[in-house]
Design a protein around this motif. Structure first.
Motif, PDB file in Angstrom:
ATOM      1  N   ALA A 131     -20.828  -2.278  -1.531  1.00 22.45           N
ATOM      2  CA  ALA A 131     -19.477  -2.783  -0.612  1.00 22.45           C
ATOM      3  C   ALA A 131     -18.583  -1.883  -0.089  1.00 22.45           C
ATOM      4  CB  ALA A 131     -18.923  -3.521  -1.447  1.00 22.45           C
ATOM      5  N   VAL A 132     -18.598  -0.690  -0.842  1.00 20.04           N
ATOM      6  CA  VAL A 132     -17.705   0.617  -0.221  1.00 20.04           C
ATOM      7  C   VAL A 132     -18.627   0.838   1.328  1.00 20.04           C
ATOM      8  CG1 VAL A 132     -16.542   2.778  -0.840  1.00 20.04           C
ATOM      9  CG2 VAL A 132     -16.772   0.948  -2.365  1.00 20.04           C
ATOM     10  N   LYS A 133     -19.714   0.892   1.349  1.00 22.91           N
ATOM     11  CA  LYS A 133     -20.160   2.053   2.419  1.00 22.91           C
ATOM     12  C   LYS A 133     -20.487   0.554   3.469  1.00 22.91           C
ATOM     13  CE  LYS A 133     -22.817   5.011   1.063  1.00 22.91           C
ATOM     14  NZ  LYS A 133     -22.550   6.572   0.804  1.00 22.91           N
ATOM     15  N   ALA A 134     -19.986  -0.690   3.487  1.00 20.97           N
ATOM     16  CA  ALA A 134     -19.989  -1.412   4.275  1.00 20.97           C
ATOM     17  C   ALA A 134     -18.672  -1.039   4.912  1.00 20.97           C
ATOM     18  CB  ALA A 134     -20.335  -3.275   3.664  1.00 20.97           C
ATOM     19  N   LYS A 135     -17.642  -1.324   3.741  1.00 18.11           N
ATOM     20  CA  LYS A 135     -16.567  -1.340   4.241  1.00 18.11           C
ATOM     21  C   LYS A 135     -16.045  -0.746   4.964  1.00 18.11           C
ATOM     22  CE  LYS A 135     -11.428  -1.550   2.076  1.00 18.11           C
ATOM     23  NZ  LYS A 135     -10.625  -1.637   1.751  1.00 18.11           N
ATOM     24  N   SER A 136     -16.895   1.349   4.364  1.00 19.30           N
ATOM     25  CA  SER A 136     -16.346   2.101   5.185  1.00 19.30           C
ATOM     26  C   SER A 136     -16.810   2.282   7.154  1.00 19.30           C
ATOM     27  CB  SER A 136     -16.503   3.336   4.689  1.00 19.30           C
ATOM     28  OG  SER A 136     -18.005   3.268   4.925  1.00 19.30           O
ATOM     29  N   PHE A 137     -18.518   1.424   6.974  1.00 20.60           N
ATOM     30  CA  PHE A 137     -18.853   1.589   8.829  1.00 20.60           C
ATOM     31  C   PHE A 137     -18.129   0.212   9.182  1.00 20.60           C
ATOM     32  CE2 PHE A 137     -21.988  -0.794  10.604  1.00 20.60           C
ATOM     33  CZ  PHE A 137     -22.881   0.296  11.370  1.00 20.60           C
ATOM     34  N   ILE A 138     -17.449  -0.571   8.751  1.00 18.00           N
ATOM     35  CA  ILE A 138     -16.816  -1.421   9.681  1.00 18.00           C
ATOM     36  C   ILE A 138     -15.967  -0.806  10.344  1.00 18.00           C
ATOM     37  CG2 ILE A 138     -15.374  -3.652   9.533  1.00 18.00           C
ATOM     38  CD1 ILE A 138     -18.150  -4.990   7.612  1.00 18.00           C
ATOM     39  N   LEU A 139     -15.010  -0.238   9.434  1.00 14.53           N
ATOM     40  CA  LEU A 139     -13.761   0.359   9.497  1.00 14.53           C
ATOM     41  C   LEU A 139     -13.880   1.193  10.844  1.00 14.53           C
ATOM     42  CD1 LEU A 139     -11.954   0.369   5.856  1.00 14.53           C
ATOM     43  CD2 LEU A 139     -10.750  -1.288   7.720  1.00 14.53           C
ATOM     44  N   ALA A 140     -14.705   2.455  10.264  1.00 13.97           N
ATOM     45  CA  ALA A 140     -15.473   3.613  10.874  1.00 13.97           C
ATOM     46  C   ALA A 140     -15.629   3.181  12.553  1.00 13.97           C
ATOM     47  CB  ALA A 140     -16.609   3.776  10.721  1.00 13.97           C
ATOM     48  N   LEU A 141     -16.314   1.603  12.973  1.00 16.05           N
ATOM     49  CA  LEU A 141     -16.872   1.229  13.869  1.00 16.05           C
ATOM     50  C   LEU A 141     -15.403   1.114  15.143  1.00 16.05           C
ATOM     51  CD1 LEU A 141     -19.702  -1.528  13.086  1.00 16.05           C
ATOM     52  CD2 LEU A 141     -19.672   0.865  14.546  1.00 16.05           C
ATOM     53  N   ASN A 142     -15.046   0.048  14.430  1.00 14.82           N
ATOM     54  CA  ASN A 142     -13.525  -0.113  15.248  1.00 14.82           C
ATOM     55  C   ASN A 142     -11.968   0.780  14.902  1.00 14.82           C
ATOM     56  OD1 ASN A 142     -11.739  -0.949  12.556  1.00 14.82           O
ATOM     57  ND2 ASN A 142     -12.870  -2.618  13.314  1.00 14.82           N
ATOM     58  N   ASN A 143     -11.949   1.892  14.022  1.00 12.16           N
ATOM     59  CA  ASN A 143     -11.306   3.234  13.779  1.00 12.16           C
ATOM     60  C   ASN A 143     -10.698   2.653  13.002  1.00 12.16           C
ATOM     61  OD1 ASN A 143     -12.685   4.866  15.971  1.00 12.16           O
ATOM     62  ND2 ASN A 143     -11.304   4.120  16.855  1.00 12.16           N
ATOM     63  N   GLY A 144     -10.236   1.749  12.195  1.00  9.82           N
ATOM     64  CA  GLY A 144      -9.699   1.563  11.314  1.00  9.82           C
ATOM     65  C   GLY A 144      -8.476   0.773  11.528  1.00  9.82           C
ATOM     66  N   LYS A 145      -9.130  -0.339  12.560  1.00  9.81           N
ATOM     67  CA  LYS A 145      -7.662  -1.120  13.690  1.00  9.81           C
ATOM     68  C   LYS A 145      -8.121  -2.225  12.671  1.00  9.81           C
ATOM     69  CE  LYS A 145      -8.140   0.695  18.290  1.00  9.81           C
ATOM     70  NZ  LYS A 145      -8.573  -0.072  19.284  1.00  9.81           N
ATOM     71  N   VAL A 146      -8.358  -3.094  11.640  1.00 10.24           N
ATOM     72  CA  VAL A 146      -8.709  -4.452  10.962  1.00 10.24           C
ATOM     73  C   VAL A 146      -8.199  -3.595   9.612  1.00 10.24           C
ATOM     74  CG1 VAL A 146     -10.176  -5.486  12.209  1.00 10.24           C
ATOM     75  CG2 VAL A 146     -11.198  -3.761  10.188  1.00 10.24           C
ATOM     76  N   ALA A 147      -7.763  -2.179   8.974  1.00  7.12           N
ATOM     77  CA  ALA A 147      -7.317  -1.855   7.745  1.00  7.12           C
ATOM     78  C   ALA A 147      -6.882  -2.874   7.140  1.00  7.12           C
ATOM     79  CB  ALA A 147      -7.764  -0.704   7.694  1.00  7.12           C
ATOM     80  N   ILE A 148      -6.327  -3.299   6.136  1.00  8.85           N
ATOM     81  CA  ILE A 148      -5.455  -3.540   5.301  1.00  8.85           C
ATOM     82  C   ILE A 148      -3.553  -2.735   5.482  1.00  8.85           C
ATOM     83  CG2 ILE A 148      -4.502  -5.274   3.635  1.00  8.85           C
ATOM     84  CD1 ILE A 148      -7.154  -6.876   3.541  1.00  8.85           C
ATOM     85  N   ILE A 149      -3.063  -3.285   5.761  1.00  4.09           N
ATOM     86  CA  ILE A 149      -1.557  -2.278   5.119  1.00  4.09           C
ATOM     87  C   ILE A 149      -1.173  -3.135   3.956  1.00  4.09           C
ATOM     88  CG2 ILE A 149       0.179  -1.363   5.942  1.00  4.09           C
ATOM     89  CD1 ILE A 149      -1.322  -1.581   8.649  1.00  4.09           C
ATOM     90  N   PRO A 150      -0.660  -2.259   2.950  1.00  8.33           N
ATOM     91  CA  PRO A 150       0.084  -2.576   1.720  1.00  8.33           C
ATOM     92  C   PRO A 150       1.194  -3.354   2.024  1.00  8.33           C
ATOM     93  CG  PRO A 150      -0.835  -0.801   1.215  1.00  8.33           C
ATOM     94  CD  PRO A 150      -0.877  -0.786   2.820  1.00  8.33           C
ATOM     95  N   LYS A 151       2.279  -4.474   1.958  1.00  2.55           N
ATOM     96  CA  LYS A 151       3.222  -5.239   2.700  1.00  2.55           C
ATOM     97  C   LYS A 151       4.341  -4.085   2.281  1.00  2.55           C
ATOM     98  CE  LYS A 151       2.001  -9.690   2.196  1.00  2.55           C
ATOM     99  NZ  LYS A 151       1.632 -10.157   3.283  1.00  2.55           N
ATOM    100  N   ASN A 152       3.824  -3.507   1.277  1.00  2.00           N
ATOM    101  CA  ASN A 152       5.504  -2.114   0.879  1.00  2.00           C
ATOM    102  C   ASN A 152       5.315  -0.873   1.144  1.00  2.00           C
ATOM    103  OD1 ASN A 152       3.417  -1.057  -0.824  1.00  2.00           O
ATOM    104  ND2 ASN A 152       4.498  -0.865  -2.442  1.00  2.00           N
ATOM    105  N   ASN A 153       4.733  -0.953   2.718  1.00  2.00           N
ATOM    106  CA  ASN A 153       4.611   0.484   3.467  1.00  2.00           C
ATOM    107  C   ASN A 153       5.756   0.350   4.234  1.00  2.00           C
ATOM    108  OD1 ASN A 153       3.608   2.468   4.651  1.00  2.00           O
ATOM    109  ND2 ASN A 153       2.302   1.858   5.621  1.00  2.00           N
ATOM    110  N   LYS A 154       6.048   1.545   4.032  1.00  2.00           N
ATOM    111  CA  LYS A 154       7.766   1.956   5.053  1.00  2.00           C
ATOM    112  C   LYS A 154       7.492   2.879   6.192  1.00  2.00           C
ATOM    113  CE  LYS A 154      10.417   1.168   0.728  1.00  2.00           C
ATOM    114  NZ  LYS A 154      11.363   1.846   0.294  1.00  2.00           N
ATOM    115  N   GLY A 155       6.336   2.911   6.195  1.00  2.00           N
ATOM    116  CA  GLY A 155       6.213   4.123   7.435  1.00  2.00           C
ATOM    117  C   GLY A 155       4.949   3.014   8.839  1.00  2.00           C
TER     118      GLY A 155
END
Length: 67
Positions: free
Chosen positions: A43-67
């Protein structure tokens, strides 16, 4: 190497249980933990592969992020 292995034991959710079951010679528990470990690794390998294909655009950002 000691610090690296201690960190590895703490960060992996299944490694400690795998080694404990090996010490106790509980092969059924070891096989279950090994299966969970391999599924987690896949699962970790698949997730990293998918994020690498789209430069992390589909990554989930935590709601309490202030950046």
């Amino acid at each position: 190497m000691i610090i690296f292995s201690q960190g590895l034991m703490r960060c992996n959710p299944f490694l400690k249980n795998e080694l404990t079951s090996l010490e106790n010679q509980d092969h059924v528990s070891f096989n279950k933990m090994l299966g969970k470990h391999l599924a987690y690794l896949s699962a970790v390998k698949a997730k990293s592969f998918i994020l690498a294909l789209n430069n992390g655009k589909v990554a989930i950002i935590p709601k309490n992020n202030k950046g």
